[in-house]
Scaffold this motif. Sequence first.
Motif, PDB file in Angstrom:
ATOM      1  N   HIS A  68      16.850  56.693  -2.049  1.00 54.90           N
ATOM      2  CA  HIS A  68      16.266  58.018  -1.863  1.00 54.90           C
ATOM      3  C   HIS A  68      17.267  59.039  -1.326  1.00 54.90           C
ATOM      4  O   HIS A  68      17.238  60.204  -1.728  1.00 54.90           O
ATOM      5  CB  HIS A  68      15.084  57.969  -0.897  1.00 54.90           C
ATOM      6  CG  HIS A  68      13.765  57.716  -1.553  1.00 54.90           C
ATOM      7  ND1 HIS A  68      13.278  58.479  -2.589  1.00 54.90           N
ATOM      8  CD2 HIS A  68      12.812  56.794  -1.292  1.00 54.90           C
ATOM      9  CE1 HIS A  68      12.097  58.035  -2.945  1.00 54.90           C
ATOM     10  NE2 HIS A  68      11.789  57.003  -2.178  1.00 54.90           N
TER      11      HIS A  68
ATOM     12  N   MET B 198      11.238  64.016  -3.455  1.00 52.99           N
ATOM     13  CA  MET B 198      10.282  63.183  -2.715  1.00 52.99           C
ATOM     14  C   MET B 198       8.947  63.886  -2.510  1.00 52.99           C
ATOM     15  O   MET B 198       7.980  63.261  -2.083  1.00 52.99           O
ATOM     16  CB  MET B 198      10.877  62.767  -1.368  1.00 52.99           C
ATOM     17  CG  MET B 198      11.948  61.718  -1.527  1.00 52.99           C
ATOM     18  SD  MET B 198      12.380  60.902  -0.007  1.00 52.99           S
ATOM     19  CE  MET B 198      13.197  62.206   0.864  1.00 52.99           C
TER      20      MET B 198
ATOM     21  N   HIS C   6      13.891  59.296  -7.409  1.00 54.44           N
ATOM     22  CA  HIS C   6      12.721  58.896  -6.620  1.00 54.44           C
ATOM     23  C   HIS C   6      11.987  57.740  -7.296  1.00 54.44           C
ATOM     24  O   HIS C   6      11.625  56.752  -6.651  1.00 54.44           O
ATOM     25  CB  HIS C   6      11.777  60.094  -6.455  1.00 54.44           C
ATOM     26  CG  HIS C   6      10.550  59.763  -5.698  1.00 54.44           C
ATOM     27  ND1 HIS C   6      10.458  59.901  -4.336  1.00 54.44           N
ATOM     28  CD2 HIS C   6       9.354  59.256  -6.093  1.00 54.44           C
ATOM     29  CE1 HIS C   6       9.266  59.507  -3.940  1.00 54.44           C
ATOM     30  NE2 HIS C   6       8.584  59.106  -4.991  1.00 54.44           N
TER      31      HIS C   6
ATOM     32  N   ASP D 187       5.606  62.453  -3.525  1.00 56.32           N
ATOM     33  CA  ASP D 187       4.871  61.490  -2.703  1.00 56.32           C
ATOM     34  C   ASP D 187       3.619  62.092  -2.079  1.00 56.32           C
ATOM     35  O   ASP D 187       2.829  61.374  -1.466  1.00 56.32           O
ATOM     36  CB  ASP D 187       5.771  60.909  -1.611  1.00 56.32           C
ATOM     37  CG  ASP D 187       6.541  59.696  -2.099  1.00 56.32           C
ATOM     38  OD1 ASP D 187       6.175  59.141  -3.156  1.00 56.32           O
ATOM     39  OD2 ASP D 187       7.499  59.301  -1.422  1.00 56.32           O
TER      40      ASP D 187
END
Length: 104
Positions: free
Chosen positions: A11, A38, A91, A41
Amino acid sequence: MIEPFVHYGVHFLLPLAIALYFYKIVWKKAYIIMVLGMIIDLDHLLADPIFEANRCSINFHPLHSYYLIPLYILLVFPKKTRWIGLGLCIHLIADALDCRMMSY
Protein backbone atom coordinates in the motif's frame (compact mmCIF):
# COMPACT_ATOMS: atom_id res chain seq x y z
CA MET A 1 2.43 -12.22 11.31
CA ILE A 2 4.00 -11.19 8.01
CA GLU A 3 0.65 -10.37 6.36
CA PRO A 4 0.30 -6.81 7.73
CA PHE A 5 3.84 -5.96 6.64
CA VAL A 6 3.21 -7.24 3.11
CA HIS A 7 -0.22 -5.59 2.91
CA TYR A 8 0.80 -2.16 4.14
CA GLY A 9 4.19 -2.40 2.46
CA VAL A 10 2.46 -2.77 -0.90
CA HIS A 11 0.00 0.00 0.00
CA PHE A 12 2.70 2.51 0.92
CA LEU A 13 6.11 1.37 -0.34
CA LEU A 14 5.18 0.26 -3.87
CA PRO A 15 3.62 3.65 -4.76
CA LEU A 16 6.68 5.33 -3.25
CA ALA A 17 9.04 3.21 -5.34
CA ILE A 18 7.03 3.91 -8.51
CA ALA A 19 6.87 7.63 -7.75
CA LEU A 20 10.59 7.89 -7.03
CA TYR A 21 11.64 5.84 -10.04
CA PHE A 22 9.27 7.06 -12.75
CA TYR A 23 8.25 10.55 -11.57
CA LYS A 24 11.41 11.92 -9.96
CA ILE A 25 10.58 15.59 -10.42
CA VAL A 26 7.00 15.36 -9.11
CA TRP A 27 7.38 12.26 -6.95
CA LYS A 28 5.58 13.74 -3.93
CA LYS A 29 2.47 14.60 -5.93
CA ALA A 30 2.49 11.22 -7.69
CA TYR A 31 2.93 9.39 -4.39
CA ILE A 32 0.13 11.24 -2.60
CA ILE A 33 -2.30 10.67 -5.47
CA MET A 34 -1.43 6.97 -5.68
CA VAL A 35 -1.81 6.51 -1.91
CA LEU A 36 -5.20 8.21 -2.12
CA GLY A 37 -6.28 5.09 -4.00
CA MET A 38 -7.00 3.72 -0.53
CA ILE A 39 -10.13 5.88 -0.50
CA ILE A 40 -11.95 2.96 -2.15
CA ASP A 41 -11.80 1.30 1.26
CA LEU A 42 -14.73 3.52 2.23
CA ASP A 43 -16.92 0.76 0.83
CA HIS A 44 -15.91 -1.32 3.85
CA LEU A 45 -18.28 0.88 5.84
CA LEU A 46 -21.16 -0.81 4.01
CA ALA A 47 -20.22 -4.24 5.34
CA ASP A 48 -21.48 -5.77 8.55
CA PRO A 49 -19.21 -6.16 10.42
CA ILE A 50 -17.10 -3.34 8.99
CA PHE A 51 -13.90 -5.32 9.59
CA GLU A 52 -13.50 -9.07 9.61
CA ALA A 53 -9.94 -10.39 9.74
CA ASN A 54 -10.48 -13.38 7.47
CA ARG A 55 -12.63 -11.72 4.82
CA CYS A 56 -11.25 -11.15 1.33
CA SER A 57 -12.05 -7.67 0.06
CA ILE A 58 -11.83 -8.60 -3.60
CA ASN A 59 -15.34 -9.00 -5.00
CA PHE A 60 -16.89 -8.65 -1.55
CA HIS A 61 -17.01 -4.87 -1.30
CA PRO A 62 -18.63 -2.90 -4.15
CA LEU A 63 -15.57 -0.82 -5.10
CA HIS A 64 -13.43 -3.97 -5.03
CA SER A 65 -15.67 -5.84 -7.47
CA TYR A 66 -14.58 -7.75 -10.55
CA TYR A 67 -16.70 -5.35 -12.61
CA LEU A 68 -14.68 -2.28 -11.60
CA ILE A 69 -11.19 -3.79 -11.82
CA PRO A 70 -11.04 -3.37 -15.65
CA LEU A 71 -12.03 0.28 -15.22
CA TYR A 72 -9.20 0.82 -12.75
CA ILE A 73 -6.78 -0.78 -15.20
CA LEU A 74 -8.04 1.46 -18.02
CA LEU A 75 -7.41 4.53 -15.84
CA VAL A 76 -3.67 3.77 -15.98
CA PHE A 77 -3.41 4.51 -19.71
CA PRO A 78 -4.53 8.16 -20.11
CA LYS A 79 -1.86 10.49 -18.76
CA LYS A 80 -4.44 12.57 -16.84
CA THR A 81 -5.69 9.61 -14.79
CA ARG A 82 -2.52 7.50 -14.65
CA TRP A 83 -1.64 8.10 -10.98
CA ILE A 84 -5.23 7.49 -9.87
CA GLY A 85 -5.34 4.26 -11.88
CA LEU A 86 -1.98 3.14 -10.53
CA GLY A 87 -3.10 3.85 -6.97
CA LEU A 88 -6.30 1.86 -7.42
CA CYS A 89 -4.48 -1.04 -9.09
CA ILE A 90 -1.80 -1.10 -6.39
CA HIS A 91 -4.54 -1.08 -3.77
CA LEU A 92 -6.20 -4.08 -5.37
CA ILE A 93 -2.85 -5.86 -5.67
CA ALA A 94 -2.32 -5.37 -1.93
CA ASP A 95 -5.80 -6.70 -1.19
CA ALA A 96 -5.36 -9.65 -3.58
CA LEU A 97 -2.08 -10.57 -1.89
CA ASP A 98 -3.90 -10.37 1.42
CA CYS A 99 -6.58 -12.75 0.12
CA ARG A 100 -3.93 -15.10 -1.18
CA MET A 101 -2.11 -15.17 2.16
CA MET A 102 -5.40 -15.92 3.93
CA SER A 103 -5.80 -19.09 1.91
CA TYR A 104 -2.57 -20.58 3.31
